[in-house]
Design a protein around this motif. Structure first.
Motif, PDB file in Angstrom:
ATOM      1  N   VAL A 151       0.909  -1.248  -0.007  1.00  0.00           N
ATOM      2  CA  VAL A 151      -0.163  -0.059  -0.035  1.00  0.00           C
ATOM      3  C   VAL A 151       1.128   1.346   0.039  1.00  0.00           C
ATOM      4  N   VAL A 152       0.706   2.018  -0.962  1.00  0.00           N
ATOM      5  CA  VAL A 152       1.574   3.375  -1.177  1.00  0.00           C
ATOM      6  C   VAL A 152       0.568   4.362  -0.583  1.00  0.00           C
ATOM      7  N   ARG A 153       0.974   5.275   0.452  1.00  0.00           N
ATOM      8  CA  ARG A 153       0.223   6.353   0.688  1.00  0.00           C
ATOM      9  C   ARG A 153       0.736   7.668   0.573  1.00  0.00           C
ATOM     10  N   VAL A 154       0.160   8.432  -0.292  1.00  0.00           N
ATOM     11  CA  VAL A 154       0.782   9.600  -0.470  1.00  0.00           C
ATOM     12  C   VAL A 154      -0.283  10.477   0.031  1.00  0.00           C
ATOM     13  N   LEU A 155       0.314  11.624   0.769  1.00  0.00           N
ATOM     14  CA  LEU A 155      -0.487  12.738   1.347  1.00  0.00           C
ATOM     15  C   LEU A 155       0.094  14.023   0.742  1.00  0.00           C
ATOM     16  N   LEU A 156      -0.711  14.612  -0.154  1.00  0.00           N
ATOM     17  CA  LEU A 156      -0.671  16.025  -0.621  1.00  0.00           C
ATOM     18  C   LEU A 156      -1.344  17.187   0.239  1.00  0.00           C
ATOM     19  N   ASP A 157      -0.789  18.336  -0.288  1.00  0.00           N
ATOM     20  CA  ASP A 157      -1.674  19.486   0.025  1.00  0.00           C
ATOM     21  C   ASP A 157      -1.189  20.607  -0.756  1.00  0.00           C
ATOM     22  N   ARG A 158      -2.064  21.929  -0.712  1.00  0.00           N
ATOM     23  CA  ARG A 158      -1.805  22.974  -1.644  1.00  0.00           C
ATOM     24  C   ARG A 158      -0.694  23.485  -1.416  1.00  0.00           C
ATOM     25  N   ASP A 159      -0.022  23.988  -2.579  1.00  0.00           N
ATOM     26  CA  ASP A 159       1.577  24.421  -2.360  1.00  0.00           C
ATOM     27  C   ASP A 159       1.019  26.047  -2.335  1.00  0.00           C
ATOM     28  N   LEU A 160       1.730  26.540  -1.133  1.00  0.00           N
ATOM     29  CA  LEU A 160       1.499  27.993  -0.627  1.00  0.00           C
ATOM     30  C   LEU A 160       2.448  28.768  -1.368  1.00  0.00           C
ATOM     31  N   PRO A 161       2.222  30.038  -1.503  1.00  0.00           N
ATOM     32  CA  PRO A 161       3.415  30.952  -2.417  1.00  0.00           C
ATOM     33  C   PRO A 161       4.411  31.142  -1.337  1.00  0.00           C
ATOM     34  N   ALA A 162       5.626  31.348  -1.789  1.00  0.00           N
ATOM     35  CA  ALA A 162       6.841  31.497  -0.721  1.00  0.00           C
ATOM     36  C   ALA A 162       6.533  33.132  -0.364  1.00  0.00           C
ATOM     37  N   GLY A 163       7.197  33.341   0.707  1.00  0.00           N
ATOM     38  CA  GLY A 163       7.153  34.581   1.381  1.00  0.00           C
ATOM     39  C   GLY A 163       7.309  34.918   2.466  1.00  0.00           C
ATOM     40  N   ASP A 164       7.941  35.933   3.068  1.00  0.00           N
ATOM     41  CA  ASP A 164       8.031  36.320   4.398  1.00  0.00           C
ATOM     42  C   ASP A 164       6.815  36.892   5.479  1.00  0.00           C
ATOM     43  N   GLU A 165       5.724  37.100   4.542  1.00  0.00           N
ATOM     44  CA  GLU A 165       4.749  37.826   5.313  1.00  0.00           C
ATOM     45  C   GLU A 165       3.748  37.103   5.740  1.00  0.00           C
ATOM     46  N   ASP A 166       3.210  37.545   6.851  1.00  0.00           N
ATOM     47  CA  ASP A 166       2.245  36.626   7.828  1.00  0.00           C
ATOM     48  C   ASP A 166       0.972  36.171   6.652  1.00  0.00           C
ATOM     49  N   VAL A 167       0.613  34.942   6.557  1.00  0.00           N
ATOM     50  CA  VAL A 167      -0.784  34.524   6.181  1.00  0.00           C
ATOM     51  C   VAL A 167      -2.018  34.802   7.165  1.00  0.00           C
ATOM     52  N   THR A 168      -2.904  35.456   6.864  1.00  0.00           N
ATOM     53  CA  THR A 168      -4.079  35.598   7.627  1.00  0.00           C
ATOM     54  C   THR A 168      -5.461  35.184   7.195  1.00  0.00           C
ATOM     55  N   THR A 169      -5.209  34.598   6.171  1.00  0.00           N
ATOM     56  CA  THR A 169      -6.491  34.010   5.518  1.00  0.00           C
ATOM     57  C   THR A 169      -6.310  32.393   5.444  1.00  0.00           C
ATOM     58  N   ALA A 170      -7.557  31.942   5.422  1.00  0.00           N
ATOM     59  CA  ALA A 170      -7.716  30.475   5.524  1.00  0.00           C
ATOM     60  C   ALA A 170      -7.267  29.798   4.240  1.00  0.00           C
ATOM     61  N   THR A 171      -6.619  28.756   4.150  1.00  0.00           N
ATOM     62  CA  THR A 171      -6.257  27.935   2.716  1.00  0.00           C
ATOM     63  C   THR A 171      -7.499  27.130   2.473  1.00  0.00           C
ATOM     64  N   GLU A 172      -7.696  27.098   1.158  1.00  0.00           N
ATOM     65  CA  GLU A 172      -8.781  26.289   0.883  1.00  0.00           C
ATOM     66  C   GLU A 172      -8.354  24.992   0.805  1.00  0.00           C
ATOM     67  N   PRO A 173      -9.209  24.046   1.308  1.00  0.00           N
ATOM     68  CA  PRO A 173      -8.825  22.629   1.491  1.00  0.00           C
ATOM     69  C   PRO A 173      -8.895  22.122  -0.121  1.00  0.00           C
TER      70      PRO A 173
ATOM     71  N   PHE B 227       1.371  25.797   9.701  1.00  0.00           N
ATOM     72  CA  PHE B 227       0.406  26.573  10.588  1.00  0.00           C
ATOM     73  C   PHE B 227      -0.086  27.597   9.510  1.00  0.00           C
ATOM     74  N   ARG B 228       0.515  27.974   8.494  1.00  0.00           N
ATOM     75  CA  ARG B 228       0.258  28.681   7.375  1.00  0.00           C
ATOM     76  C   ARG B 228      -1.167  28.065   6.869  1.00  0.00           C
ATOM     77  N   ARG B 229      -1.133  26.929   6.557  1.00  0.00           N
ATOM     78  CA  ARG B 229      -2.318  26.160   6.215  1.00  0.00           C
ATOM     79  C   ARG B 229      -3.647  25.933   6.917  1.00  0.00           C
ATOM     80  N   ASN B 230      -3.415  26.404   8.179  1.00  0.00           N
ATOM     81  CA  ASN B 230      -4.464  26.153   9.151  1.00  0.00           C
ATOM     82  C   ASN B 230      -4.739  27.289   9.933  1.00  0.00           C
ATOM     83  N   VAL B 231      -4.664  28.532   9.272  1.00  0.00           N
ATOM     84  CA  VAL B 231      -5.115  29.752   9.613  1.00  0.00           C
ATOM     85  C   VAL B 231      -6.667  29.803   9.771  1.00  0.00           C
ATOM     86  N   GLY B 232      -7.255  30.161  10.910  1.00  0.00           N
ATOM     87  CA  GLY B 232      -8.664  30.140  11.310  1.00  0.00           C
ATOM     88  C   GLY B 232      -9.133  29.010  11.934  1.00  0.00           C
ATOM     89  N   ARG B 233      -8.296  28.037  12.283  1.00  0.00           N
ATOM     90  CA  ARG B 233      -8.755  26.969  12.935  1.00  0.00           C
ATOM     91  C   ARG B 233      -8.093  26.841  14.422  1.00  0.00           C
TER      92      ARG B 233
END
Length: 173
Positions: free
Chosen positions: A35-57, A104-110
């Motif tokens: 069984v090959v299990r692959v976990l993927l997530d949305r790629d976030l843009p690189a940057g040094d600024e804080d993320v303040t909005t939720a990432t769409e699943p 953490f950036r992907r889970n803003v709002g949680r």
């Protein structure tokens, strides 16, 4: 070299340009198959600024497209050899610990519980950057509500809390 280590570059290359990033890959024996299990997530843009909005699943269509892409890449490579395998592609669940700034950036709002040397802290993640996170901590009987900044270097462990009655986002006027 472990099978998962051989698969990682194959999957990474297959995902180039899809807007997805490989979080983890594992290979587990299951009788005559693997069984090959692959976990993927949305790629976030690189940057040094804080993320303040939720990432769409990820949507089911995105996971289905990624499954086809990964399957074609694995079938075209010899990374798995001749033994048959079953492919499972998904996104990380809420039980997966937050270990890197991008988690953490992907889970803003949680609602998040952060464990650190000075104690446990539970609050709504309102901003996350490369070096720190901001939590809105609700009031308790003895302490008023507050916003607390936590440097990532101080975080020993962090997890997303499951909410059954998650508050609605603020309405814009």
């Amino acid at each position: 070299m472990a099978a998962a280590d051989r698969l990682r570059p194959v999957v990474d290359t297959a995902l180039d340009g899809t807007g997805l990033v490989l979080e983890d890959v594992s290979v587990t024996p299951a009788g005559k198959r693997r069984v090959v299990r692959v976990l993927l997530d949305r790629d976030l843009p690189a940057g040094d600024e804080d993320v303040t909005t939720a990432t769409e699943p990820l949507s089911l269509d995105e996971v289905a497209d990624a499954t086809r892409t990964v399957e074609q890449a694995l079938d075209a490579s010899d990374a798995l050899g001749e033994q048959p395998y079953t492919l499972e592609v998904s996104s990380p669940g809420v039980g997966r610990p937050l270990t890197e700034a991008r988690h953490f950036r992907r889970n803003v709002g949680r609602l998040v519980t952060v464990h650190r040397e000075s104690g446990e802290l539970t609050g709504r993640l309102v901003a996350a950057g490369p070096e720190r996170v901001l939590l809105e901590v609700p009031a308790t009987k003895k302490v008023p509500a507050r916003t607390e900044t936590v440097p990532l270097r101080e975080v020993d462990r962090a997890v997303v809390q499951v909410e059954f009655a998650r508050p609605d986002p603020p309405k814009e006027s």
